[in-house]
Design a protein around this motif. Structure first.
Motif, PDB file in Angstrom:
ATOM      1  N   GLY A 123     -10.114  11.636  -3.638  1.00  0.00           N
ATOM      2  CA  GLY A 123      -8.955  12.622  -3.524  1.00  0.00           C
ATOM      3  C   GLY A 123      -9.162  13.411  -2.505  1.00  0.00           C
ATOM      4  O   GLY A 123     -10.331  13.741  -2.021  1.00  0.00           O
ATOM      5  N   HIS A 124      -8.272  14.335  -1.705  1.00  0.00           N
ATOM      6  CA  HIS A 124      -8.241  15.071  -0.625  1.00  0.00           C
ATOM      7  C   HIS A 124      -8.766  16.345  -1.170  1.00  0.00           C
ATOM      8  O   HIS A 124      -9.666  17.357  -0.536  1.00  0.00           O
ATOM      9  CB  HIS A 124      -6.851  15.155   0.142  1.00  0.00           C
ATOM     10  N   ASN A 125      -8.115  17.194  -1.976  1.00  0.00           N
ATOM     11  CA  ASN A 125      -8.508  18.361  -2.502  1.00  0.00           C
ATOM     12  C   ASN A 125      -9.602  18.328  -3.520  1.00  0.00           C
ATOM     13  O   ASN A 125     -10.511  19.291  -3.796  1.00  0.00           O
ATOM     14  CB  ASN A 125      -7.147  18.909  -3.130  1.00  0.00           C
ATOM     15  N   ASN A 126      -9.682  17.227  -4.260  1.00  0.00           N
ATOM     16  CA  ASN A 126     -10.765  16.888  -5.282  1.00  0.00           C
ATOM     17  C   ASN A 126     -11.388  15.638  -4.972  1.00  0.00           C
ATOM     18  O   ASN A 126     -11.124  14.769  -5.415  1.00  0.00           O
ATOM     19  CB  ASN A 126     -10.267  17.056  -6.826  1.00  0.00           C
ATOM     20  N   PRO A 127     -12.444  15.888  -4.186  1.00  0.00           N
ATOM     21  CA  PRO A 127     -13.140  14.363  -3.676  1.00  0.00           C
ATOM     22  C   PRO A 127     -13.730  13.704  -5.018  1.00  0.00           C
ATOM     23  O   PRO A 127     -14.209  12.430  -4.916  1.00  0.00           O
ATOM     24  CB  PRO A 127     -14.239  15.190  -2.859  1.00  0.00           C
ATOM     25  N   GLU A 128     -13.940  14.573  -6.088  1.00  0.00           N
ATOM     26  CA  GLU A 128     -14.370  13.798  -7.436  1.00  0.00           C
ATOM     27  C   GLU A 128     -13.619  12.746  -7.843  1.00  0.00           C
ATOM     28  O   GLU A 128     -14.096  11.977  -8.755  1.00  0.00           O
ATOM     29  CB  GLU A 128     -14.890  15.038  -8.446  1.00  0.00           C
ATOM     30  N   GLN A 129     -12.385  12.958  -7.465  1.00  0.00           N
ATOM     31  CA  GLN A 129     -11.326  11.939  -7.875  1.00  0.00           C
ATOM     32  C   GLN A 129     -11.401  10.901  -7.324  1.00  0.00           C
ATOM     33  O   GLN A 129     -11.527  10.898  -6.005  1.00  0.00           O
ATOM     34  CB  GLN A 129     -10.008  12.529  -8.237  1.00  0.00           C
ATOM     35  N   LYS A 130     -10.842   9.686  -7.947  1.00  0.00           N
ATOM     36  CA  LYS A 130     -11.066   8.208  -7.170  1.00  0.00           C
ATOM     37  C   LYS A 130      -9.585   7.620  -7.456  1.00  0.00           C
ATOM     38  O   LYS A 130      -9.206   7.790  -8.563  1.00  0.00           O
ATOM     39  CB  LYS A 130     -12.215   7.292  -7.646  1.00  0.00           C
ATOM     40  N   PHE A 131      -9.300   7.129  -6.230  1.00  0.00           N
ATOM     41  CA  PHE A 131      -7.838   6.414  -6.375  1.00  0.00           C
ATOM     42  C   PHE A 131      -8.040   5.039  -5.605  1.00  0.00           C
ATOM     43  O   PHE A 131      -8.825   4.894  -4.938  1.00  0.00           O
ATOM     44  CB  PHE A 131      -6.824   7.392  -5.635  1.00  0.00           C
ATOM     45  N   GLN A 132      -7.197   4.164  -6.054  1.00  0.00           N
ATOM     46  CA  GLN A 132      -6.952   2.873  -5.256  1.00  0.00           C
ATOM     47  C   GLN A 132      -5.703   3.190  -4.528  1.00  0.00           C
ATOM     48  O   GLN A 132      -4.670   3.093  -4.709  1.00  0.00           O
ATOM     49  CB  GLN A 132      -6.553   1.803  -6.491  1.00  0.00           C
ATOM     50  N   VAL A 133      -5.989   2.918  -3.210  1.00  0.00           N
ATOM     51  CA  VAL A 133      -5.121   3.137  -2.147  1.00  0.00           C
ATOM     52  C   VAL A 133      -4.647   2.206  -1.249  1.00  0.00           C
ATOM     53  O   VAL A 133      -5.854   1.529  -0.796  1.00  0.00           O
ATOM     54  CB  VAL A 133      -5.205   4.511  -1.308  1.00  0.00           C
ATOM     55  N   PRO A 134      -3.399   1.811  -1.084  1.00  0.00           N
ATOM     56  CA  PRO A 134      -3.468   0.656   0.168  1.00  0.00           C
ATOM     57  C   PRO A 134      -3.794   1.378   1.487  1.00  0.00           C
ATOM     58  O   PRO A 134      -3.745   2.484   1.837  1.00  0.00           O
ATOM     59  CB  PRO A 134      -2.051   0.532  -0.073  1.00  0.00           C
ATOM     60  N   THR A 135      -4.005   0.289   2.379  1.00  0.00           N
ATOM     61  CA  THR A 135      -4.024   0.714   3.986  1.00  0.00           C
ATOM     62  C   THR A 135      -2.943   0.673   4.673  1.00  0.00           C
ATOM     63  O   THR A 135      -2.069   0.219   4.119  1.00  0.00           O
ATOM     64  CB  THR A 135      -5.336  -0.112   4.360  1.00  0.00           C
ATOM     65  N   MET A 136      -2.779   1.404   5.753  1.00  0.00           N
ATOM     66  CA  MET A 136      -1.784   1.276   6.534  1.00  0.00           C
ATOM     67  C   MET A 136      -1.207  -0.098   6.846  1.00  0.00           C
ATOM     68  O   MET A 136       0.050  -0.123   6.989  1.00  0.00           O
ATOM     69  CB  MET A 136      -1.939   1.947   8.117  1.00  0.00           C
ATOM     70  N   ILE A 137      -2.041  -1.095   6.860  1.00  0.00           N
ATOM     71  CA  ILE A 137      -1.495  -2.334   7.140  1.00  0.00           C
ATOM     72  C   ILE A 137      -1.964  -3.527   6.041  1.00  0.00           C
ATOM     73  O   ILE A 137      -3.191  -3.243   5.323  1.00  0.00           O
ATOM     74  CB  ILE A 137      -2.305  -3.297   8.531  1.00  0.00           C
ATOM     75  N   ALA A 138      -1.048  -4.445   5.486  1.00  0.00           N
ATOM     76  CA  ALA A 138      -1.466  -5.132   4.528  1.00  0.00           C
ATOM     77  C   ALA A 138      -0.502  -6.539   4.628  1.00  0.00           C
ATOM     78  O   ALA A 138       0.611  -6.474   5.165  1.00  0.00           O
ATOM     79  CB  ALA A 138      -0.971  -4.731   2.991  1.00  0.00           C
ATOM     80  N   PRO A 139      -1.341  -7.766   4.784  1.00  0.00           N
ATOM     81  CA  PRO A 139      -2.574  -7.909   4.395  1.00  0.00           C
ATOM     82  C   PRO A 139      -3.482  -7.869   5.592  1.00  0.00           C
ATOM     83  O   PRO A 139      -2.932  -7.858   6.692  1.00  0.00           O
ATOM     84  CB  PRO A 139      -2.422  -9.249   3.528  1.00  0.00           C
ATOM     85  N   GLY A 140      -4.742  -8.584   5.538  1.00  0.00           N
ATOM     86  CA  GLY A 140      -5.730  -8.857   6.715  1.00  0.00           C
ATOM     87  C   GLY A 140      -6.763  -8.050   6.885  1.00  0.00           C
ATOM     88  O   GLY A 140      -7.021  -7.128   6.182  1.00  0.00           O
ATOM     89  N   LYS A 141      -7.656  -8.521   7.736  1.00  0.00           N
ATOM     90  CA  LYS A 141      -9.025  -7.890   8.186  1.00  0.00           C
ATOM     91  C   LYS A 141      -8.547  -6.560   8.608  1.00  0.00           C
ATOM     92  O   LYS A 141      -9.243  -5.505   8.664  1.00  0.00           O
ATOM     93  CB  LYS A 141      -9.592  -8.686   8.845  1.00  0.00           C
ATOM     94  N   ARG A 142      -7.357  -6.425   9.711  1.00  0.00           N
ATOM     95  CA  ARG A 142      -7.314  -5.231  10.253  1.00  0.00           C
ATOM     96  C   ARG A 142      -6.539  -4.283   9.310  1.00  0.00           C
ATOM     97  O   ARG A 142      -5.556  -4.829   8.836  1.00  0.00           O
ATOM     98  CB  ARG A 142      -6.340  -5.334  11.521  1.00  0.00           C
ATOM     99  N   THR A 143      -6.945  -3.137   8.901  1.00  0.00           N
ATOM    100  CA  THR A 143      -6.310  -2.292   7.802  1.00  0.00           C
ATOM    101  C   THR A 143      -5.822  -0.927   8.462  1.00  0.00           C
ATOM    102  O   THR A 143      -5.205  -0.352   7.855  1.00  0.00           O
ATOM    103  CB  THR A 143      -7.381  -2.303   6.837  1.00  0.00           C
ATOM    104  N   SER A 144      -6.543  -0.551   9.583  1.00  0.00           N
ATOM    105  CA  SER A 144      -6.139   0.854   9.912  1.00  0.00           C
ATOM    106  C   SER A 144      -6.763   1.998   8.858  1.00  0.00           C
ATOM    107  O   SER A 144      -7.890   1.516   8.285  1.00  0.00           O
ATOM    108  CB  SER A 144      -4.543   1.291  10.232  1.00  0.00           C
ATOM    109  N   THR A 145      -6.036   3.001   8.708  1.00  0.00           N
ATOM    110  CA  THR A 145      -6.862   3.851   7.512  1.00  0.00           C
ATOM    111  C   THR A 145      -6.157   3.831   6.235  1.00  0.00           C
ATOM    112  O   THR A 145      -5.358   2.942   6.123  1.00  0.00           O
ATOM    113  CB  THR A 145      -6.731   5.426   8.091  1.00  0.00           C
TER     114      THR A 145
END
Length: 518
Positions: free
Chosen positions: A132-154
């Motif tokens: 999480g941004h404000n709370n780094p203790e929180q964990k989320f499953q987040v997509p990448t800028m690019i889907a699918p593939g090896k190149r993902t960006s951020t």
């Protein structure tokens, strides 16, 4: 790195060749060793793309708009190879922002149900554990800028990641199917909560990629050409997504999350207007500091009722007085600017922006010789050579305007899949006729209208088991006739509801006439 295919003919007979493991877009083919001028009988190129069925159509009295429509379709089909790509020659990547930018226009034209169903799974497989941004203790499953593939960006920034909510929403809106809404609901909740984790003390999410590729913008050489602050455009999108998630929660019988989304949506609207709505110096108008943000705020119903007229006039002021009759929007604003102007009785201005031959405009791009939409909005006659992609479907999104404004057909959000649809053609005086065919699960909606001396004649086909909501002004309603009968005469022989000035028509074929209010 140049991508070059070379093929040497082995005989004087008809030969066919294609690469087995690759494809790429191109503009020219070089032929050597022939004694006569090449023609279509000598050499032919074959389109390689996902086999989607074209189900919708648009045509009008305006040659320029018809050409824009064809270029927009061609640019999309060029970029469908199992995923919605950004370009067919260089990156060939499934950027999420590009995917949602042209999604609605694609759905008006093609059967995309299975395509987007598959792509949603591609996005889910690209999810990454993210703090999480404000709370780094929180964990989320987040997509990448690019889907699918090896190149993902951020990780996917808000205005790109919202594709994960928009694609099920558009699928629901166009097809009336809530399968994706239910299958991906928990994932969409998780992503929504991740973006809420970017909220600052003023209630604004501090995240965003930006209004990609506005006129003259270059990330390295001319970054200031992006007129809209990325935070503003991202928060406008996120407000719309909060509204979508409120609906999705209701579909999934999640009353707690539905109430939370409603609360978050109302809070963001208040914060957005407080932070970003400003007065334009030396005028009585207001706006959200850029054309794109102002268009988004109007499109997503973020503007308070008391401010709408001033905000619309503020947008017009910037287009006409400041930008000389031109747009300054990238992909976020360009998707909605023509529809928004038309909705607010500025259809002539929308047409002017599209058809002015001067840079920047779609007509300028066509006059520069393009048959697909290029990635950048540059002054091409001043360029030393091609730069970036010359085939980018994110710029096709604006063409939904041809169906939703000129054709006047939109699915109702409360009765999805065109179970109930609105009919409200808004068009400039330069256009004298338009015909659209919109596919629905119940059959095709066809709307063919022409106008002569202010009298609009509309032939409307309403599919079986659906209803059309024909939206009219008070003056238009007074002059209305249906199937050659004045309204009251028609009502005496037929069941007909009139709700808030809108006429509700059941399935059937109708000849509708009224004096059009501009």
């Amino acid at each position: 790195m140049p991508q070059i295919y070379k093929y040497i003919c082995k005989s004087d007979q008809l030969e066919s060749w294609e690469p087995k493991f690759s494809y790429h877009g191109f503009r020219y083919a070089k032929i050597k060793g022939v004694t006569s001028k090449p023609d279509a009988d000598m050499i032919k190129a074959v389109l390689v793309a996902t086999d989607i069925q074209e189900t919708g159509s648009f045509t009008s009295s305006d040659v320029l708009l018809n050409k824009m429509h064809n270029i927009s379709k061609w640019t999309i089909v060029d970029n469908l190879h199992g995923i919605p790509e950004d370009c067919p020659h260089r990156e060939k990547c499934g950027w999420l922002g590009d995917a949602h930018a042209f999604c609605e226009y694609a759905l008006y034209n093609y059967d995309m149900y299975d395509f987007y169903k598959k792509y949603m799974e591609d996005i889910r497989t690209q999810m990454r554990p993210t703090k999480g941004h404000n709370n780094p203790e929180q964990k989320f499953q987040v997509p990448t800028m690019i889907a699918p593939g090896k190149r993902t960006s951020t990780y996917a920034k808000i205005d790109w990641g919202v594709a994960f909510m928009y694609l099920p929403w558009y699928n629901y809106k166009f097809y009336g199917d809530d399968a994706l809404v239910k299958e991906y609901y928990d994932d969409m909740k998780n992503l929504t909560d991740f973006y809420l984790n970017f909220k600052d003390e003023n209630g604004i999410m501090q995240d965003g990629m930006g209004d990609w590729c506005p006129p003259l913008w270059d990330r390295r050489k001319n970054p200031s050409a992006m007129e809209c602050d990325p935070i503003i455009s991202a928060n406008a999108y996120f407000y719309d997504v909060l509204n979508i998630m409120e609906t999705f929660a209701k579909i999934n019988n999640d009353a707690v999350y539905e109430a939370r989304m409603k609360k978050e949506k109302e809070a963001l609207k208040k914060a957005f207007n407080h932070e970003f709505l400003v007065s334009i110096p030396k005028t009585k108008y207001k706006w959200y500091q850029s054309q794109t943000a102002t268009v988004q705020a109007l499109q997503f119903n973020m503007v308070q009722e008391k401010d709408i007229e001033n905000v619309v006039n503020g947008l017009v002021h910037d287009i006409v007085e400041v930008k000389g009759g031109h747009h300054s929007t990238g992909i976020h604003g360009n998707r909605y600017i023509y529809t928004v102007l038309s909705k607010h009785k500025k259809a002539d201005l929308a047409y002017q922006i599209l058809t002015t031959p001067d840079f920047p405009s779609q007509t300028y791009v066509m006059n520069s010789g393009f048959t697909t939409w290029p990635e950048r909005q540059f002054e091409w006659e001043k360029m030393e050579g091609p730069t970036n992609s010359l085939n980018h479907p994110m710029h096709s999104g604006f063409a939904a305007y041809f169906y939703e404004s000129l054709g006047g057909i939109e699915s109702s959000e409360s009765h999805s899949g065109y179970k109930l649809f609105t009919v409200d053609p808004e068009f400039p005086r330069e256009i004298t006729n338009t015909e659209v065919d919109v596919p629905t699960p119940y059959g095709s909606i066809r709307n063919k209208w022409s106008i002569n001396n202010g009298l609009l004649n509309m032939r409307l086909e309403v599919p079986f088991n659906t209803k059309a909501k024909v939206i009219l002004t008070t003056d238009e309603l007074e002059s209305l006739s249906i199937n050659s009968n004045l309204l009251e005469d028609y009502r005496s022989e037929n069941t007909l509801d009139i709700i808030d000035g809108a006429v509700i028509l059941g399935s059937g074929d109708y000849q509708i006439e009224y004096l059009k209010s501009f």
